[in-house]
Design an enzyme around this catalytic site. Structure first.
Site, PDB file in Angstrom:
ATOM      1  N   GLU A 126       0.685   3.897   1.898  1.00 42.57           N
ATOM      2  CA  GLU A 126       1.088   4.345   3.234  1.00 42.57           C
ATOM      3  C   GLU A 126       2.327   3.601   3.709  1.00 42.57           C
ATOM      4  O   GLU A 126       3.256   4.177   4.252  1.00 42.57           O
ATOM      5  CB  GLU A 126      -0.053   4.106   4.241  1.00 42.57           C
TER       6      GLU A 126
ATOM      7  N   CYS B 120       0.831  -1.212   0.000  1.00 39.02           N
ATOM      8  CA  CYS B 120       0.000   0.000   0.000  1.00 39.02           C
ATOM      9  C   CYS B 120       0.866   1.263   0.000  1.00 39.02           C
ATOM     10  O   CYS B 120       2.029   1.252   0.428  1.00 39.02           O
ATOM     11  CB  CYS B 120      -0.876   0.045   1.241  1.00 39.02           C
TER      12      CYS B 120
ATOM     13  N   CYS C 134      -5.934   0.957   5.127  1.00 38.61           N
ATOM     14  CA  CYS C 134      -6.321  -0.418   5.468  1.00 38.61           C
ATOM     15  C   CYS C 134      -5.805  -0.778   6.857  1.00 38.61           C
ATOM     16  O   CYS C 134      -4.973  -0.073   7.451  1.00 38.61           O
ATOM     17  CB  CYS C 134      -5.800  -1.398   4.413  1.00 38.61           C
TER      18      CYS C 134
ATOM     19  N   CYS D 282      -1.984  -1.165   7.285  1.00 40.72           N
ATOM     20  CA  CYS D 282      -1.284   0.127   7.320  1.00 40.72           C
ATOM     21  C   CYS D 282      -1.491   0.838   8.652  1.00 40.72           C
ATOM     22  O   CYS D 282      -0.570   1.474   9.176  1.00 40.72           O
ATOM     23  CB  CYS D 282      -1.724   1.005   6.152  1.00 40.72           C
TER      24      CYS D 282
END
Ligand code: THU
Length: 144
Positions: A64, A62, A99, A102
């Site tokens: 992040e 992801c 998510c 993260c």
């Protein structure tokens, strides 16, 4: 770990702009869902990240986490804020919430005061990690 802090409106807006810039590098040929993040260290550096997908879907990273891993791998362990933008094919009329994985990665380095800015084409909204990951798990204690 950083104490509770307030960022200027200008700095928050510029973090959101950096996240939009990062989103343009999204590698997302499978989901077509583009995400960008901009992470502010407590000494004023900004690390950008995008999502990086893979044919073996589970290997996807992801936006992040890309930003966090870039920063940590360059020696940063203290952070004030992250801005996140994302949407299908780069359409950011809505917000993209981080998510669960993260959020837990954020918790490794940040306490409940860490600022999370969720941006869209209209502006942004401010949250904290405490809002998004209450009753969090950490082996480092409540303040990291
Ligand atoms: N994605 C992120 O980059 N950040 C999030 O917090 C949510 C999901 C990415 C992963 C994948 O590349 C795509 O969005 C669709 O799940």
């Amino acid at each position: 770990m950083a104490d509770h802090i307030t960022l200027s409106k200008e700095l928050e807006e510029s973090l959101v702009e950096y996240a939009k810039k990062a989103m343009k590098n999204s590698y997302s040929p499978y989901s077509h869902f583009q995400v960008g993040a901009a992470l502010l260290t407590s000494d004023g550096n900004i690390y950008m990240g995008c999502n990086v997908e893979n044919s073996s879907y589970g290997a996807t990273n992801c936006a992040e986490r890309t930003a966090f891993y870039k920063a940590v791998s360059e020696g940063h362990h203290s952070f004030y804020a992250i801005a996140i933008v994302g949407g299908e094919r780069g359409n950011i009329t809505g917000i993209c919430t981080p998510c669960g994985i993260c959020r837990q990665v954020m918790r490794e380095f940040c306490d409940e005061n860490f600022i999370i800015l969720l941006g869209n084409s209209q502006g942004y909204k401010r949250y904290t990690l405490g809002d998004m990951l209450p009753y969090s798990f950490s082996l480092l204690g409540p303040n990291g």
